[in-house]
Design an enzyme around this catalytic site. Structure first.
Site, PDB file in Angstrom:
ATOM      1  N   CYS A   1       0.844  -1.193   0.000  1.00 45.27           N
ATOM      2  CA  CYS A   1       0.000   0.000   0.000  1.00 45.27           C
ATOM      3  C   CYS A   1       0.886   1.251   0.000  1.00 45.27           C
ATOM      4  CB  CYS A   1      -0.937   0.120   1.197  1.00 45.27           C
ATOM      5  SG  CYS A   1      -2.052  -1.266   1.376  1.00 45.27           S
TER       6      CYS A   1
ATOM      7  N   ARG B   1       3.721  -0.072  -4.899  1.00 45.18           N
ATOM      8  CA  ARG B   1       3.521  -0.666  -3.576  1.00 45.18           C
ATOM      9  C   ARG B   1       2.216  -1.450  -3.464  1.00 45.18           C
ATOM     10  NH1 ARG B   1       6.815   1.545   0.154  1.00 45.18           N
ATOM     11  NH2 ARG B   1       5.418   0.831   1.784  1.00 45.18           N
TER      12      ARG B   1
ATOM     13  N   TRP C   1      -2.919  -2.670  -1.585  1.00 46.77           N
ATOM     14  CA  TRP C   1      -2.625  -4.084  -1.791  1.00 46.77           C
ATOM     15  C   TRP C   1      -3.383  -4.777  -0.673  1.00 46.77           C
ATOM     16  CZ3 TRP C   1      -0.468  -8.290   0.740  1.00 46.77           C
ATOM     17  CH2 TRP C   1      -0.080  -9.368  -0.086  1.00 46.77           C
TER      18      TRP C   1
ATOM     19  N   ASN D   1      -1.247   1.933   5.790  1.00 47.94           N
ATOM     20  CA  ASN D   1      -0.435   0.905   5.145  1.00 47.94           C
ATOM     21  C   ASN D   1       0.039  -0.019   6.269  1.00 47.94           C
ATOM     22  OD1 ASN D   1       3.025   1.099   3.938  1.00 47.94           O
ATOM     23  ND2 ASN D   1       1.634  -0.600   3.910  1.00 47.94           N
ATOM     24  N   GLY D   2      -0.404  -1.281   6.230  1.00 44.74           N
ATOM     25  CA  GLY D   2       0.001  -2.213   7.289  1.00 44.74           C
ATOM     26  C   GLY D   2      -1.156  -3.101   7.703  1.00 44.74           C
TER      27      GLY D   2
ATOM     28  N   GLU E   1      16.451 -17.360 -10.415  1.00 43.63           N
ATOM     29  CA  GLU E   1      16.014 -15.978 -10.650  1.00 43.63           C
ATOM     30  C   GLU E   1      15.348 -15.853 -12.026  1.00 43.63           C
ATOM     31  OE1 GLU E   1      15.478 -13.460  -8.995  1.00 43.63           O
ATOM     32  OE2 GLU E   1      15.562 -11.754 -10.355  1.00 43.63           O
TER      33      GLU E   1
ATOM     34  N   LYS F   1      11.535 -14.532 -12.559  1.00 43.98           N
ATOM     35  CA  LYS F   1      11.203 -13.384 -13.415  1.00 43.98           C
ATOM     36  C   LYS F   1      10.084 -13.739 -14.377  1.00 43.98           C
ATOM     37  CE  LYS F   1      12.457 -10.810 -11.772  1.00 43.98           C
ATOM     38  NZ  LYS F   1      13.279 -10.567 -10.614  1.00 43.98           N
TER      39      LYS F   1
ATOM     40  N   GLU G   1       6.654 -14.214 -12.426  1.00 43.79           N
ATOM     41  CA  GLU G   1       5.978 -13.073 -11.820  1.00 43.79           C
ATOM     42  C   GLU G   1       5.416 -12.082 -12.826  1.00 43.79           C
ATOM     43  OE1 GLU G   1       8.251 -10.774  -8.997  1.00 43.79           O
ATOM     44  OE2 GLU G   1      10.048 -10.876 -10.192  1.00 43.79           O
TER      45      GLU G   1
ATOM     46  N   HIS H   1      16.896 -36.259 -11.327  1.00 46.72           N
ATOM     47  CA  HIS H   1      16.256 -36.793 -10.117  1.00 46.72           C
ATOM     48  C   HIS H   1      14.768 -36.458 -10.079  1.00 46.72           C
ATOM     49  CE1 HIS H   1      20.122 -37.995  -8.517  1.00 46.72           C
ATOM     50  NE2 HIS H   1      20.591 -36.798  -8.853  1.00 46.72           N
TER      51      HIS H   1
ATOM     52  N   LYS I   1       5.661  -4.138  -4.742  1.00 44.40           N
ATOM     53  CA  LYS I   1       7.119  -3.995  -4.770  1.00 44.40           C
ATOM     54  C   LYS I   1       7.763  -4.312  -3.429  1.00 44.40           C
ATOM     55  CE  LYS I   1      10.996  -2.827  -6.718  1.00 44.40           C
ATOM     56  NZ  LYS I   1      11.564  -3.911  -7.568  1.00 44.40           N
TER      57      LYS I   1
HETATM   58  C1  AGP Z   1      11.500  -9.660  -7.205  1.00 42.83           C
HETATM   59  O1  AGP Z   1      11.300  -9.614  -8.568  1.00 42.83           O
HETATM   60  C2  AGP Z   1      10.307  -9.758  -6.406  1.00 42.83           C
HETATM   61  N1  AGP Z   1       9.332  -8.838  -6.753  1.00 42.83           N
HETATM   62  C3  AGP Z   1      10.445 -10.096  -4.934  1.00 42.83           C
HETATM   63  O2  AGP Z   1      10.784 -11.437  -4.890  1.00 42.83           O
HETATM   64  C4  AGP Z   1      11.448  -9.284  -4.066  1.00 42.83           C
HETATM   65  O3  AGP Z   1      12.751  -9.562  -4.456  1.00 42.83           O
HETATM   66  C5  AGP Z   1      11.226  -9.652  -2.583  1.00 42.83           C
HETATM   67  O4  AGP Z   1       9.940  -9.282  -2.210  1.00 42.83           O
HETATM   68  C6  AGP Z   1      12.248  -9.031  -1.670  1.00 42.83           C
HETATM   69  O5  AGP Z   1      12.184  -7.647  -1.694  1.00 42.83           O
HETATM   70  P1  AGP Z   1      13.326  -6.741  -1.090  1.00 42.83           P
HETATM   71  O6  AGP Z   1      14.558  -7.006  -1.877  1.00 42.83           O
HETATM   72  O7  AGP Z   1      12.829  -5.349  -1.247  1.00 42.83           O
HETATM   73  O8  AGP Z   1      13.495  -7.142   0.350  1.00 42.83           O
END
Ligand code: AGP
Length: 618
Positions: free
Chosen positions: A2, A27, A76, A102-103, A491, A495, A498, A514, A613
């Site tokens: 948020c 956010r 969010w 926010n929270g 990674e 990517k 997501e 395996h 984010k």
């Molecule tokens: C990355 O593409 C993601 N959106 C997510 O996994 C992110 O890396 C994770 O939430 C950690 O965030 P931070 O690095 O701000 O702690």
């Protein structure tokens, strides 16, 4: 999660709050709302959807855009599905108080039941509507001012919050408070106007002076007066420290790119150079990292390093494990912060904890740090956002200086985190004598070449785009890598998942036999990192195993490779470098690939569904 923003001053608040919300949409973006006060009444507009949907409601209605006080929210969802009613701001039963939050208020249900007994009614399913009514109830019962009522109410809630509260009866004042979620206050000339936001991006063009609230702090913001900050639980008055913002407007705009993610992928040569600045001193054969220099003994005497992080930052941590063990011969464990914080881990005073986070606000990582500190460990942070909660909570650390990362999918944050970890491993290896001088010099020179190599690598964009067009309709993908590139495979898969919503799995290449090999058929693309280093022959065998089961291979190879080219369906070449540095290069084509597939599938690249984010809730 948020974004909250607010304005109080002589200007029309509407454009400031709406533009601020757009900058904070990273956010959370499942609903948005704004409240304006024009001196007469409250104008509340809110909707499920993005800030652009909110604009559609307000655009043709001048009444909804009037007022010098405004508070806004981009959501969010935590409590209550995303819909118009659950969107913020929320108004108290009296119609006097307005809040954005926010929270999470964990004990909201108990408080709600008590308020219902006292005659309160609720329109939404949110914890936030409970909080604003609790503030109203306290204010009425105690007969106190808004600031005091907010403070007393917050003392009886459990959870995390960044809030902004407005009282119709006090139109020159806003109350803000934080615990676990960030809040910045932008200060106009002579306190003639104030800007409030989850980060400084909404007000960067208006003022460079900002106060960042610490946890447990509440600020009373009154026009024409200095910001007054108090500790929530004991009422202690705190001197607000005004900081100069380093952020510029260009940094938070798209700069001609279609998406922030693409811009951020292309910013990597500069971002890595910025991470090196003043630290990678090739001429002097030296790596300067103040965080390590000031706590040298801690590192040199460490029994082990425990890296805590989430998501992409956790993947960077895995690369860090390979680097630190290989170069500095320190045992390393890499933990999901969310597991570490709750599993009663063994932590000793001789452990060094490295916490990695782009945002510096991830709730699980923050909690892991607090736990490690309670148990006497020394905590080192690798963060991007300057002044963030994690940066402040750690004993020391290194900023990545990647610049603002706005696309939800991390790109330059990842490569700059690996850059810092490589600098740390090399420096510690040199100091411990586990890397011979000649090797060290070789690495420094190879590191120095990385930004130009990334720059060159970005020229393959059209080729990667073509590969993306071939595989965009796949429903499952496999990513394989070994050694330093195993985390890159993880990674790459993250990517793709997501932003394109295609199922993808990352595996160490040798683990394929395996289990995952059962998935291979002519519809299953496998992205393999097969650079010409340590395990090259073994990875080539894995590629052959896939080909003989009709699988499709897209390989990332070292420039000039012939062997893999003959077997793979497609190859992407990366420039030659030291094996330990290859993640800084192999990552780039995988980022571009995910980006192009997502664009071709018409997905919202910068704001993928269900994500945010920074994950500031559990
Ligand atoms: C990355 O593409 C993601 N959106 C997510 O996994 C992110 O890396 C994770 O939430 C950690 O965030 P931070 O690095 O701000 O702690």
């Amino acid at each position: 999660m948020c974004g909250i923003t607010a304005y109080i001053g002589p200007r029309n608040a509407y454009p400031i709050v709406i533009n601020g919300l757009k900058r904070l949409e990273y956010r959370g973006y499942d609903s948005a709302g704004i409240m304006l006060f024009d001196g007469q009444g409250l104008q509340l507009s809110k909707t499920k959807g993005k800030v652009s949907d909110l604009e559609e409601i307000t655009n043709n209605d001048e009444k909804r855009k009037n007022g010098n006080i405004g508070i806004g929210h981009t959501r969010w969802a935590t409590h209550g599905v995303p819909n118009d009613t659950n969107s913020h701001p929320h108004v108290s039963n009296s119609g006097e108080l307005v809040i954005v939050h926010n929270g999470i208020i964990e004990n909201y249900d108990t408080i709600k039941k008590e308020l219902i007994k006292r005659g309160y009614t609720f329109k939404s399913d949110t914890d936030t509507e409970v909080l604003v009514n609790l503030i109203q109830e306290v204010k009425k019962n105690e007969g106190c001012k808004l600031g005091k009522a907010v403070q007393l109410a917050l003392n009886s809630v459990i959870g995390a919050y960044a809030i902004a509260v407005f009282d119709k009866a006090k139109p020159d004042e806003l109350i803000v408070a934080r615990l676990g979620s960030p809040i910045a206050i932008g200060i106009g000339e002579n306190n003639s106007e104030f800007f409030i936001a989850s980060d400084a991006s909404p007000f960067v063009e208006y003022t460079k002076n900002a106060v960042y609230l610490e946890d447990e702090e509440l600020a009373i913001i009154k026009l024409g007066r200095e910001v007054r900050v108090r500790r929530i639980h004991n009422d202690e008055l705190i001197k607000a420290s005004v900081q100069k913002l380093q952020l510029s407007l260009e940094e938070i705009e798209k700069g001609g790119y279609d998406h922030f993610m693409l811009k951020e992928i292309h910013e990597q040569p500069k971002a890595i150079t910025d991470t090196f600045r003043g630290r990678l001193l090739v001429e002097q054969n030296f790596i300067k990292l103040l965080g390590i220099d000031s706590y040298r003994e801690k590192f040199l005497n460490a029994n082990r390093v425990i890296i805590v992080a989430c998501g992409t930052s956790w993947h960077a941590g895995l690369v860090g494990e390979y680097l630190l063990e290989d170069m500095a011969r320190i045992p390393v464990e890499v933990e999901y912060a969310s597991e570490f914080r709750y599993r009663n881990p063994v932590i000793t005073e001789n452990d060094v904890i490295i916490a990695i986070s782009q945002s510096g606000e991830t709730a699980d990582t923050l909690a892991a740090i607090k736990l490690a500190k309670e148990r006497g460990a020394f905590v080192y942070g690798i963060c991007n956002v300057v002044g963030s909660s994690i940066a402040r909570e750690t004993h020391t650390g290194t900023y990545t200086h990647a610049g603002p990362e706005i696309g939800v999918a991390s790109t330059k944050a990842f490569t700059t985190q690996i850059t810092v970890l490589t600098l740390m491993a090399l420096k510690l290896g040199r100091e411990k004598g586990t890397i011979p001088e000649k090797e060290f010099v070789k690495y420094l020179n190879a590191m120095d070449r990385i930004p130009q190599q990334v720059e060159k690598l970005l020229e393959i964009d059209e080729h990667v785009k073509y590969i993306a067009s071939v595989y965009k309709d796949a429903t499952n993908c496999l990513y394989l890598g070994r050694g330093f590139n195993f985390p890159v495979a993880l990674e790459g898969a993250l990517k793709l998942k997501e932003i394109s919503y295609i199922h993808a799995e990352g595996y160490p290449a040798a683990e394929m036999k395996h289990g995952p090999i059962a998935l291979i058929d002519e519809n299953m693309p496998t992205f393999v990192i097969a650079t010409k280093h340590g395990h090259y022959e073994k990875v080539v065998s894995n590629i052959q195993e896939i080909k003989s089961r009709s699988g499709k291979i897209i390989a990332i190879v070292t420039e000039g490779d012939i062997t893999v080219k003959e077997i793979a369906d497609h190859c992407i070449e990366i420039p030659e470098t030291e094996e330990a540095l290859t993640p800084l290069l192999t990552t780039i084509p995988l980022q571009l690939l995910s980006y192009h597939i997502a664009v071709m599938l018409g997905k919202n690249v910068d704001q993928p569904r269900n994500l945010a984010k920074s994950v500031t809730v559990e």
